[in-house]
Motif scaffolding. Structure first.
Motif, PDB file in Angstrom:
ATOM      1  N   ARG A 149       9.638  -3.579  -3.913  1.00  0.00           N
ATOM      2  CA  ARG A 149       9.467  -4.947  -4.388  1.00  0.00           C
ATOM      3  C   ARG A 149      10.271  -5.187  -5.655  1.00  0.00           C
ATOM      4  O   ARG A 149      10.921  -6.225  -5.812  1.00  0.00           O
ATOM      5  CB  ARG A 149       7.985  -5.217  -4.629  1.00  0.00           C
ATOM      6  CG  ARG A 149       7.646  -6.660  -4.993  1.00  0.00           C
ATOM      7  CD  ARG A 149       7.606  -6.873  -6.490  1.00  0.00           C
ATOM      8  NE  ARG A 149       7.404  -8.283  -6.821  1.00  0.00           N
ATOM      9  CZ  ARG A 149       7.720  -8.832  -7.971  1.00  0.00           C
ATOM     10  NH1 ARG A 149       8.285  -8.104  -8.923  1.00  0.00           N
ATOM     11  NH2 ARG A 149       7.503 -10.114  -8.192  1.00  0.00           N
ATOM     12  N   GLU A 150      10.255  -4.246  -6.564  1.00  0.00           N
ATOM     13  CA  GLU A 150      10.988  -4.411  -7.820  1.00  0.00           C
ATOM     14  C   GLU A 150      12.493  -4.412  -7.591  1.00  0.00           C
ATOM     15  O   GLU A 150      13.219  -5.222  -8.174  1.00  0.00           O
ATOM     16  CB  GLU A 150      10.603  -3.287  -8.803  1.00  0.00           C
ATOM     17  CG  GLU A 150       9.170  -3.396  -9.313  1.00  0.00           C
ATOM     18  CD  GLU A 150       8.916  -4.733  -9.979  1.00  0.00           C
ATOM     19  OE1 GLU A 150       9.587  -5.044 -10.978  1.00  0.00           O
ATOM     20  OE2 GLU A 150       8.045  -5.484  -9.486  1.00  0.00           O
ATOM     21  N   LEU A 151      12.975  -3.532  -6.736  1.00  0.00           N
ATOM     22  CA  LEU A 151      14.405  -3.504  -6.436  1.00  0.00           C
ATOM     23  C   LEU A 151      14.850  -4.791  -5.754  1.00  0.00           C
ATOM     24  O   LEU A 151      15.916  -5.338  -6.052  1.00  0.00           O
ATOM     25  CB  LEU A 151      14.730  -2.302  -5.542  1.00  0.00           C
ATOM     26  CG  LEU A 151      14.623  -0.922  -6.197  1.00  0.00           C
ATOM     27  CD1 LEU A 151      14.745   0.184  -5.150  1.00  0.00           C
ATOM     28  CD2 LEU A 151      15.689  -0.751  -7.273  1.00  0.00           C
ATOM     29  N   PHE A 170       2.001  -8.959  -0.953  1.00  0.00           N
ATOM     30  CA  PHE A 170       0.707  -8.864  -0.277  1.00  0.00           C
ATOM     31  C   PHE A 170       0.462  -7.443   0.216  1.00  0.00           C
ATOM     32  O   PHE A 170      -0.634  -6.893   0.064  1.00  0.00           O
ATOM     33  CB  PHE A 170       0.673  -9.849   0.894  1.00  0.00           C
ATOM     34  CG  PHE A 170      -0.504  -9.684   1.803  1.00  0.00           C
ATOM     35  CD1 PHE A 170      -1.747 -10.175   1.443  1.00  0.00           C
ATOM     36  CD2 PHE A 170      -0.373  -9.030   3.018  1.00  0.00           C
ATOM     37  CE1 PHE A 170      -2.846 -10.017   2.287  1.00  0.00           C
ATOM     38  CE2 PHE A 170      -1.458  -8.870   3.865  1.00  0.00           C
ATOM     39  CZ  PHE A 170      -2.701  -9.372   3.499  1.00  0.00           C
ATOM     40  N   ALA A 171       1.501  -6.828   0.806  1.00  0.00           N
ATOM     41  CA  ALA A 171       1.353  -5.478   1.340  1.00  0.00           C
ATOM     42  C   ALA A 171       1.117  -4.450   0.241  1.00  0.00           C
ATOM     43  O   ALA A 171       0.521  -3.394   0.490  1.00  0.00           O
ATOM     44  CB  ALA A 171       2.585  -5.096   2.165  1.00  0.00           C
ATOM     45  N   CYS A 172       1.571  -4.745  -0.981  1.00  0.00           N
ATOM     46  CA  CYS A 172       1.310  -3.823  -2.089  1.00  0.00           C
ATOM     47  C   CYS A 172      -0.193  -3.679  -2.345  1.00  0.00           C
ATOM     48  O   CYS A 172      -0.639  -2.677  -2.918  1.00  0.00           O
ATOM     49  CB  CYS A 172       2.001  -4.317  -3.365  1.00  0.00           C
ATOM     50  SG  CYS A 172       3.801  -4.102  -3.366  1.00  0.00           S
ATOM     51  N   PRO A 184       6.797  -4.976   5.926  1.00  0.00           N
ATOM     52  CA  PRO A 184       6.063  -4.450   4.760  1.00  0.00           C
ATOM     53  C   PRO A 184       4.637  -4.041   5.104  1.00  0.00           C
ATOM     54  O   PRO A 184       4.153  -2.997   4.648  1.00  0.00           O
ATOM     55  CB  PRO A 184       6.086  -5.627   3.774  1.00  0.00           C
ATOM     56  CG  PRO A 184       7.251  -6.457   4.190  1.00  0.00           C
ATOM     57  CD  PRO A 184       7.297  -6.335   5.671  1.00  0.00           C
ATOM     58  N   ILE A 185       3.969  -4.847   5.923  1.00  0.00           N
ATOM     59  CA  ILE A 185       2.595  -4.524   6.309  1.00  0.00           C
ATOM     60  C   ILE A 185       2.577  -3.316   7.234  1.00  0.00           C
ATOM     61  O   ILE A 185       1.734  -2.412   7.085  1.00  0.00           O
ATOM     62  CB  ILE A 185       1.935  -5.746   6.973  1.00  0.00           C
ATOM     63  CG1 ILE A 185       1.808  -6.880   5.950  1.00  0.00           C
ATOM     64  CG2 ILE A 185       0.574  -5.387   7.547  1.00  0.00           C
ATOM     65  CD1 ILE A 185       1.337  -8.191   6.533  1.00  0.00           C
ATOM     66  N   TRP A 214      15.310   0.301   0.976  1.00  0.00           N
ATOM     67  CA  TRP A 214      14.151   1.158   1.249  1.00  0.00           C
ATOM     68  C   TRP A 214      14.465   2.611   0.893  1.00  0.00           C
ATOM     69  O   TRP A 214      13.622   3.325   0.331  1.00  0.00           O
ATOM     70  CB  TRP A 214      13.765   1.078   2.726  1.00  0.00           C
ATOM     71  CG  TRP A 214      12.801  -0.001   3.094  1.00  0.00           C
ATOM     72  CD1 TRP A 214      13.000  -1.018   3.978  1.00  0.00           C
ATOM     73  CD2 TRP A 214      11.460  -0.162   2.604  1.00  0.00           C
ATOM     74  NE1 TRP A 214      11.881  -1.798   4.068  1.00  0.00           N
ATOM     75  CE2 TRP A 214      10.918  -1.289   3.243  1.00  0.00           C
ATOM     76  CE3 TRP A 214      10.672   0.550   1.703  1.00  0.00           C
ATOM     77  CZ2 TRP A 214       9.627  -1.734   3.007  1.00  0.00           C
ATOM     78  CZ3 TRP A 214       9.375   0.113   1.451  1.00  0.00           C
ATOM     79  CH2 TRP A 214       8.859  -1.015   2.095  1.00  0.00           C
ATOM     80  N   SER A 215      15.655   3.055   1.242  1.00  0.00           N
ATOM     81  CA  SER A 215      16.041   4.429   0.935  1.00  0.00           C
ATOM     82  C   SER A 215      16.042   4.661  -0.570  1.00  0.00           C
ATOM     83  O   SER A 215      15.548   5.693  -1.060  1.00  0.00           O
ATOM     84  CB  SER A 215      17.421   4.715   1.536  1.00  0.00           C
ATOM     85  OG  SER A 215      17.812   6.047   1.287  1.00  0.00           O
ATOM     86  N   GLU A 216      16.584   3.697  -1.318  1.00  0.00           N
ATOM     87  CA  GLU A 216      16.603   3.830  -2.763  1.00  0.00           C
ATOM     88  C   GLU A 216      15.196   3.802  -3.355  1.00  0.00           C
ATOM     89  O   GLU A 216      14.922   4.446  -4.378  1.00  0.00           O
ATOM     90  CB  GLU A 216      17.446   2.715  -3.377  1.00  0.00           C
ATOM     91  CG  GLU A 216      17.663   2.866  -4.878  1.00  0.00           C
ATOM     92  CD  GLU A 216      18.668   1.883  -5.430  1.00  0.00           C
ATOM     93  OE1 GLU A 216      18.722   1.745  -6.668  1.00  0.00           O
ATOM     94  OE2 GLU A 216      19.394   1.255  -4.631  1.00  0.00           O
ATOM     95  N   ALA A 217      14.301   3.084  -2.705  1.00  0.00           N
ATOM     96  CA  ALA A 217      12.913   3.015  -3.188  1.00  0.00           C
ATOM     97  C   ALA A 217      12.146   4.300  -2.930  1.00  0.00           C
ATOM     98  O   ALA A 217      11.034   4.474  -3.448  1.00  0.00           O
ATOM     99  CB  ALA A 217      12.196   1.841  -2.532  1.00  0.00           C
ATOM    100  N   GLY A 218      12.712   5.192  -2.130  1.00  0.00           N
ATOM    101  CA  GLY A 218      12.052   6.468  -1.881  1.00  0.00           C
ATOM    102  C   GLY A 218      11.368   6.588  -0.541  1.00  0.00           C
ATOM    103  O   GLY A 218      10.648   7.564  -0.292  1.00  0.00           O
TER     104      GLY A 218
END
Length: 505
Positions: A82-84, A120-122, A170-171, A198-202
């Motif tokens: 989300r932040e990225l 929302f998914a967070c 995301p859900i 997504w890859s960068e987010a881990g």
């Protein structure tokens, strides 16, 4: 990160599997064009059956470990995504504008609405909680839990290459599923950009995959036993096919289909507010929205005045290249532009009145762009094709009726039930409308009633195949299944000393 391509650069747009680009075994491609210039900017790979099976296998291999990853870890990755996304959304917006053609501000708006579902998914932990009853019987406890389904597929349309996939993945990912996204071959690059993010987010390799292609890819997703559920958004004929084929192969399917959204304007409405809303909802994103208002139902003697106000506003819209100072961009392909334009001819032949003809527009863009300006067609009757068909372009049909009841019957007798709106200052009329209209999403003085992410999106009748709507609590239920555990245990007691503060790991 993937960047927009120049008009002279034709890249090969590949799949994404096992955390990296995957070119597969097939060499067949389809051209990707910039709708504002008509230039070919890329060639997207069209998956063979073997390519599709390889990508699905990647999702299947990644699922067990992701399912068993703690909810705390999963949501940490989701927050990072989300932040990225928030930091780099302008990059994604430029890709959308280059391949879809919508203006840059509209592309940013699309991403923001998709990001609502990410946010929302967070917080999905609350919705994944089960229930428990102690001593349901003597020394017997009962609890309910929700578990992920497995690998799931998302088949998305061209008109929202970022937002619509974000209604689902995301859900699905937060709930512990792995995902195969099949984007439209008309604007496929946004999906790869998202995969890299997504890859960068881990996110572990294989949890999010991109399968490029056409019907071959779709049919493999609908038939492959590894795929447990399918989310689809597109036209009603294809939605019907996806639902029938997917369910016949034992899959859970939500297939969101087409629409013919009506806006009813009552005589007591503020006509300036209503006119603004009709222009915004009818011509935003060149009308290529499943929630666009394509039919204005003018009740009573207000029709002449209202149509004149709409036409005056629509004439002032600037049509042009989405990277420039334009209000509305081109349509997605030349074929689609010509199809939409043909309905103007059909309306004229059937006796309707063209108040504003978008075929004569002078765009701020290249001559070979797929241009069609805002079009207003008055005195449309329900038997005309311009009324019955989902045009999916900047064409607003005006139907004149004498009463509220006639307007309601017009909507309820139609095959679609996606979205609708009413404009009125009468609270009683609005309350009656929201109760009586047979449509899944209703706006009251709101022309595009797309729910916020914590509510669910979906229509009725031929606008939805399946019982569960997108995102919100219904989205969580779609991507999980319930299990009830009944247990009886002896109480052996437990020992050991640990003075550390308990942690959620």
């Amino acid at each position: 990160m993937t960047a927009p391509r120049s008009s002279t650069q034709a890249d090969v747009i590949a799949h994404w599997s096992e955390g990296k680009l995957f070119h597969g075994t097939g060499g067949v491609t389809a051209a990707v064009t910039n709708p504002a210039s008509g230039a070919v900017t890329g060639e997207v790979l069209l998956a063979t059956r073997d390519d599709a099976r390889a990508v699905i296998a990647s999702a299947a291999a990644a699922f067990p470990a992701w399912r068993d990853t703690s909810l705390a870890r999963r949501t940490t990755i989701l927050f990072r995504f989300r932040e990225l996304l928030d930091q780099r959304k302008e990059e994604l917006a430029r890709i959308i504008t280059a391949e879809h053609g919508k203006v840059f501000s509209d592309a940013l708006g699309e991403i923001s609405r998709g990001q609502e579902v990410v946010e929302f998914a967070c917080g999905i932990a609350h919705l994944l909680k089960g229930e428990a009853t102690q001593n349901a019987s003597t020394d017997v406890d009962v609890q309910s839990i929700r578990q992920p389904l497995g690998p799931v597929a998302v088949i998305s349309p061209f008109n929202f290459p970022a937002m619509v996939p974000m209604w689902f993945f995301p859900i699905a990912i937060a709930a512990g599923n792995s995902v195969v996204l099949k984007p439209s071959e008309k604007d496929p690059s946004a999906a790869l950009w998202i995969a890299e993010l997504w890859s960068e987010a881990g996110l572990p390799a294989g949890v999010f995959n991109v399968l490029q292609g056409d019907k071959v890819a779709v049919d493999e997703l609908l038939s492959n036993p590894a795929i447990k559920a399918v989310s689809f958004v597109g036209s009603t004929p294809v939605a019907r096919y996806v639902y029938a084929t997917g369910t016949a192969n034992g899959k859970r399917v939500q297939a969101l289909g087409g629409a013919k959204n009506h806006a009813v304007v009552l005589p007591d409405a503020d006509l300036d507010v209503a006119a603004d809303a009709m222009v915004n909802a009818g011509f935003g994103s060149a009308g290529e929205r499943c929630m666009a208002i394509s039919v204005l139902v003018a009740v009573g003697a207000i029709a002449d005045d209202l149509v004149e106000r709409i036409a005056r506003r629509a004439r002032e819209l600037k049509v042009g290249d989405g990277t420039r100072d334009a209000d509305m961009g081109p349509l997605i392909t030349r074929a689609h532009r010509d199809r939409v334009a043909s309905y103007i001819d059909a309306g004229i032949e059937a006796g309707a009145t063209v108040v504003l003809d978008g075929r004569t527009v002078q765009p701020d863009g290249e001559a070979d762009g797929f241009w069609l300006g805002p079009t207003v067609i008055d005195r449309v009757r329900p038997e005309m094709s311009v009324y019955t068909d989902e045009i999916f372009g900047p064409v607003l049909s005006v139907v004149r009726v004498d009463s509220y009841d006639e307007a309601l019957d017009l909507i309820n007798n139609g095959p679609f039930g996606n979205g609708t709106a009413i404009f009125t200052n009468d609270g009683g009329a609005a309350r009656r409308f929201q109760n009586e209209v047979e449509v899944g999403m209703v706006g009251i003085n709101v022309p595009i009633p797309v729910p916020t992410a914590y509510y669910s999106f979906g229509g009725w009748k031929a606008s939805l195949f399946g019982d569960i709507h997108a995102h919100g609590a219904e989205g969580v239920r779609f991507f999980t299944r319930g299990k009830v555990v009944t247990s009886r245990w002896l109480d052996p007691g437990r020992g050991g000393i640990d003075l550390g503060f308990p942690q959620n790991n």
